[in-house]
Design a protein around this motif. Sequence first.
Motif, PDB file in Angstrom:
ATOM      1  N   ARG A  41       3.053  -6.453   6.100  1.00 15.00           N
ATOM      2  CA  ARG A  41       3.221  -7.662   5.300  1.00 15.00           C
ATOM      3  C   ARG A  41       1.895  -8.412   5.170  1.00 15.00           C
ATOM      4  O   ARG A  41       1.066  -8.378   6.072  1.00 15.00           O
ATOM      5  N   PRO A  42       1.676  -9.131   4.064  1.00  8.66           N
ATOM      6  CA  PRO A  42       0.478  -9.970   3.939  1.00  8.66           C
ATOM      7  C   PRO A  42       0.518 -11.081   4.986  1.00  8.66           C
ATOM      8  O   PRO A  42       1.589 -11.427   5.474  1.00  8.66           O
ATOM      9  N   PRO A  43      -0.627 -11.648   5.335  1.00  9.88           N
ATOM     10  CA  PRO A  43      -1.963 -11.325   4.811  1.00  9.88           C
ATOM     11  C   PRO A  43      -2.536 -10.072   5.458  1.00  9.88           C
ATOM     12  O   PRO A  43      -2.036  -9.622   6.495  1.00  9.88           O
ATOM     13  N   ALA A  44      -3.616  -9.548   4.849  1.00 14.98           N
ATOM     14  CA  ALA A  44      -4.257  -8.303   5.314  1.00 14.98           C
ATOM     15  C   ALA A  44      -3.216  -7.212   5.500  1.00 14.98           C
ATOM     16  O   ALA A  44      -3.214  -6.495   6.503  1.00 14.98           O
ATOM     17  N   GLY A  45      -2.312  -7.100   4.531  1.00 15.22           N
ATOM     18  CA  GLY A  45      -1.226  -6.137   4.622  1.00 15.22           C
ATOM     19  C   GLY A  45      -1.539  -4.812   3.948  1.00 15.22           C
ATOM     20  O   GLY A  45      -2.703  -4.465   3.724  1.00 15.22           O
ATOM     21  N   LEU A  46      -0.474  -4.092   3.625  1.00 18.11           N
ATOM     22  CA  LEU A  46      -0.606  -2.766   3.017  1.00 18.11           C
ATOM     23  C   LEU A  46      -1.349  -2.871   1.692  1.00 18.11           C
ATOM     24  O   LEU A  46      -1.041  -3.726   0.859  1.00 18.11           O
ATOM     25  N   ARG A  47      -2.342  -2.000   1.492  1.00 15.82           N
ATOM     26  CA  ARG A  47      -3.153  -2.064   0.290  1.00 15.82           C
ATOM     27  C   ARG A  47      -3.460  -0.668  -0.225  1.00 15.82           C
ATOM     28  O   ARG A  47      -3.309   0.322   0.504  1.00 15.82           O
ATOM     29  N   THR A  48      -3.919  -0.588  -1.460  1.00 19.85           N
ATOM     30  CA  THR A  48      -4.452   0.642  -2.032  1.00 19.85           C
ATOM     31  C   THR A  48      -5.946   0.691  -1.765  1.00 19.85           C
ATOM     32  O   THR A  48      -6.666  -0.263  -2.050  1.00 19.85           O
ATOM     33  N   VAL A  49      -6.412   1.787  -1.188  1.00 21.53           N
ATOM     34  CA  VAL A  49      -7.829   1.942  -0.858  1.00 21.53           C
ATOM     35  C   VAL A  49      -8.548   2.578  -2.040  1.00 21.53           C
ATOM     36  O   VAL A  49      -8.123   3.616  -2.552  1.00 21.53           O
ATOM     37  N   ARG A  50      -9.623   1.956  -2.459  1.00 22.36           N
ATOM     38  CA  ARG A  50     -10.409   2.465  -3.582  1.00 22.36           C
ATOM     39  C   ARG A  50     -11.726   3.036  -3.073  1.00 22.36           C
ATOM     40  O   ARG A  50     -12.372   2.466  -2.199  1.00 22.36           O
ATOM     41  N   THR A  51     -12.116   4.166  -3.622  1.00 22.33           N
ATOM     42  CA  THR A  51     -13.330   4.850  -3.206  1.00 22.33           C
ATOM     43  C   THR A  51     -14.529   4.299  -3.960  1.00 22.33           C
ATOM     44  O   THR A  51     -14.376   3.667  -5.015  1.00 22.33           O
ATOM     45  N   PRO A  52     -15.744   4.521  -3.436  1.00 16.98           N
ATOM     46  CA  PRO A  52     -16.930   4.017  -4.123  1.00 16.98           C
ATOM     47  C   PRO A  52     -17.064   4.521  -5.557  1.00 16.98           C
ATOM     48  O   PRO A  52     -17.656   3.850  -6.406  1.00 16.98           O
ATOM     49  N   GLY A  53     -16.513   5.695  -5.849  1.00 16.11           N
ATOM     50  CA  GLY A  53     -16.598   6.244  -7.194  1.00 16.11           C
ATOM     51  C   GLY A  53     -15.589   5.671  -8.164  1.00 16.11           C
ATOM     52  O   GLY A  53     -15.555   6.061  -9.337  1.00 16.11           O
ATOM     53  N   GLY A  54     -14.739   4.764  -7.688  1.00 12.61           N
ATOM     54  CA  GLY A  54     -13.758   4.133  -8.555  1.00 12.61           C
ATOM     55  C   GLY A  54     -12.364   4.731  -8.486  1.00 12.61           C
ATOM     56  O   GLY A  54     -11.437   4.231  -9.136  1.00 12.61           O
ATOM     57  N   GLY A  55     -12.190   5.781  -7.710  1.00 12.24           N
ATOM     58  CA  GLY A  55     -10.873   6.377  -7.543  1.00 12.24           C
ATOM     59  C   GLY A  55     -10.021   5.597  -6.564  1.00 12.24           C
ATOM     60  O   GLY A  55     -10.476   4.631  -5.942  1.00 12.24           O
ATOM     61  N   ALA A  56      -8.784   6.013  -6.414  1.00 14.15           N
ATOM     62  CA  ALA A  56      -7.857   5.336  -5.501  1.00 14.15           C
ATOM     63  C   ALA A  56      -7.143   6.374  -4.647  1.00 14.15           C
ATOM     64  O   ALA A  56      -6.707   7.415  -5.146  1.00 14.15           O
ATOM     65  N   MET A  57      -7.053   6.093  -3.357  1.00 19.03           N
ATOM     66  CA  MET A  57      -6.278   6.949  -2.470  1.00 19.03           C
ATOM     67  C   MET A  57      -4.796   6.799  -2.800  1.00 19.03           C
ATOM     68  O   MET A  57      -4.331   5.687  -3.080  1.00 19.03           O
ATOM     69  N   GLY A  80      -9.398  -6.017   0.182  1.00 20.89           N
ATOM     70  CA  GLY A  80      -8.024  -6.459  -0.071  1.00 20.89           C
ATOM     71  C   GLY A  80      -8.004  -7.933  -0.370  1.00 20.89           C
ATOM     72  O   GLY A  80      -8.717  -8.409  -1.257  1.00 20.89           O
ATOM     73  N   ASP A  81      -7.222  -8.688   0.405  1.00 24.12           N
ATOM     74  CA  ASP A  81      -7.118 -10.126   0.143  1.00 24.12           C
ATOM     75  C   ASP A  81      -8.149 -10.954   0.905  1.00 24.12           C
ATOM     76  O   ASP A  81      -8.155 -12.182   0.825  1.00 24.12           O
ATOM     77  N   GLY A  82      -9.029 -10.297   1.661  1.00 29.49           N
ATOM     78  CA  GLY A  82     -10.089 -11.002   2.378  1.00 29.49           C
ATOM     79  C   GLY A  82      -9.651 -11.677   3.658  1.00 29.49           C
ATOM     80  O   GLY A  82     -10.470 -12.316   4.330  1.00 29.49           O
ATOM     81  N   ALA A  83      -8.387 -11.541   4.030  1.00 25.22           N
ATOM     82  CA  ALA A  83      -7.880 -12.194   5.237  1.00 25.22           C
ATOM     83  C   ALA A  83      -8.376 -11.484   6.495  1.00 25.22           C
ATOM     84  O   ALA A  83      -8.728 -10.297   6.461  1.00 25.22           O
ATOM     85  N   PRO A  84      -8.412 -12.183   7.638  1.00 26.52           N
ATOM     86  CA  PRO A  84      -8.783 -11.527   8.894  1.00 26.52           C
ATOM     87  C   PRO A  84      -7.833 -10.375   9.208  1.00 26.52           C
ATOM     88  O   PRO A  84      -6.625 -10.464   8.981  1.00 26.52           O
ATOM     89  N   VAL A  85      -8.405  -9.293   9.720  1.00 25.91           N
ATOM     90  CA  VAL A  85      -7.586  -8.136  10.060  1.00 25.91           C
ATOM     91  C   VAL A  85      -6.608  -8.521  11.166  1.00 25.91           C
ATOM     92  O   VAL A  85      -6.910  -9.359  12.023  1.00 25.91           O
ATOM     93  N   LYS A  86      -5.437  -7.941  11.160  1.00 21.88           N
ATOM     94  CA  LYS A  86      -4.451  -8.212  12.200  1.00 21.88           C
ATOM     95  C   LYS A  86      -4.948  -7.690  13.547  1.00 21.88           C
ATOM     96  O   LYS A  86      -5.635  -6.670  13.606  1.00 21.88           O
ATOM     97  N   PRO A  87      -4.600  -8.381  14.648  1.00 23.84           N
ATOM     98  CA  PRO A  87      -5.072  -7.939  15.964  1.00 23.84           C
ATOM     99  C   PRO A  87      -4.447  -6.613  16.371  1.00 23.84           C
ATOM    100  O   PRO A  87      -3.340  -6.263  15.948  1.00 23.84           O
ATOM    101  N   PHE A  88      -5.165  -5.888  17.201  1.00 24.63           N
ATOM    102  CA  PHE A  88      -4.693  -4.621  17.760  1.00 24.63           C
ATOM    103  C   PHE A  88      -3.965  -4.933  19.065  1.00 24.63           C
ATOM    104  O   PHE A  88      -4.575  -5.433  20.012  1.00 24.63           O
ATOM    105  N   PRO A  89      -2.658  -4.654  19.155  1.00 25.50           N
ATOM    106  CA  PRO A  89      -1.904  -5.042  20.360  1.00 25.50           C
ATOM    107  C   PRO A  89      -2.201  -4.157  21.562  1.00 25.50           C
ATOM    108  O   PRO A  89      -2.431  -2.952  21.425  1.00 25.50           O
ATOM    109  N   ALA A  90      -2.165  -4.749  22.736  1.00 24.35           N
ATOM    110  CA  ALA A  90      -2.458  -4.019  23.966  1.00 24.35           C
ATOM    111  C   ALA A  90      -1.490  -2.855  24.172  1.00 24.35           C
ATOM    112  O   ALA A  90      -1.895  -1.785  24.648  1.00 24.35           O
ATOM    113  N   TRP A  91      -0.210  -3.054  23.817  1.00 23.04           N
ATOM    114  CA  TRP A  91       0.770  -1.976  24.038  1.00 23.04           C
ATOM    115  C   TRP A  91       0.459  -0.753  23.193  1.00 23.04           C
ATOM    116  O   TRP A  91       0.739   0.386  23.609  1.00 23.04           O
TER     117      TRP A  91
END
Length: 214
Positions: A41-57, A80-91
């Motif tokens: 979920r946003p923020p910093a949620g699921l996104r489409t990754v774009r390659t330097p050549g302009g393509g999309a994963m 993406g939306d520029g938000a801080p990345v979500k923290p990585f949980p210890a578990w």
Amino acid sequence: MEDELFARERAEVAPGAVHVPDWLDAGAQRELLGACRRWARPPAGLRTVRTPGGGAMTARQVCLGWHWYPYAYARTAVDGDGAPVKPFPAWLGELGRRAAVAALGPQPPYAYDIALINFYDGEARMGMHRDSDEKADAPVVSLSLGDTCVFRFGNTETRSRPYTDVELRSGDLFVFGGPSRLAYHGVPRVYAGTAPAGLGLSGRLNITLRVSGR
């Protein structure tokens, strides 16, 4: 599958690369799926990754701990939306350490701090690539949820043969480190509609855990 004549067995696909079938039981899969849905979920949620050549994963992605984009890491979702990345949980880090030991035997106490979570629908693919943007050589831990896929595990020199195709199902673990840490790998096919009925997921999730060394 329950009606198979022979149980699937763990296999060393290449030196330092091990497939462990059914490592996550049904309950653990549901718990991990629930966490993935929260992270997506946003923020910093699921996104489409774009390659330097302009393509999309075709597989969409969300990151924890560090945000990966081609071909670097950042603390914010810069593509993406520029938000801080979500923290990585210890578990999740503890899960990564247990997974590495389960596949490869006793390991140093690696501090897993990155998760790349890719969502594949039935048409998504992942080209052959290497996980080479980290500054550590700790094993990569890969967990599968949902639809079965063909996971193509190659060599460290080229994107082409020799490679081995492995069928990864929901709950499977794949770990690669040591001489296989920088092997090329990809997903040429996803078998839509093959997820366990009780999981409640249409598509495939791959949770990849890494050590940043940063």
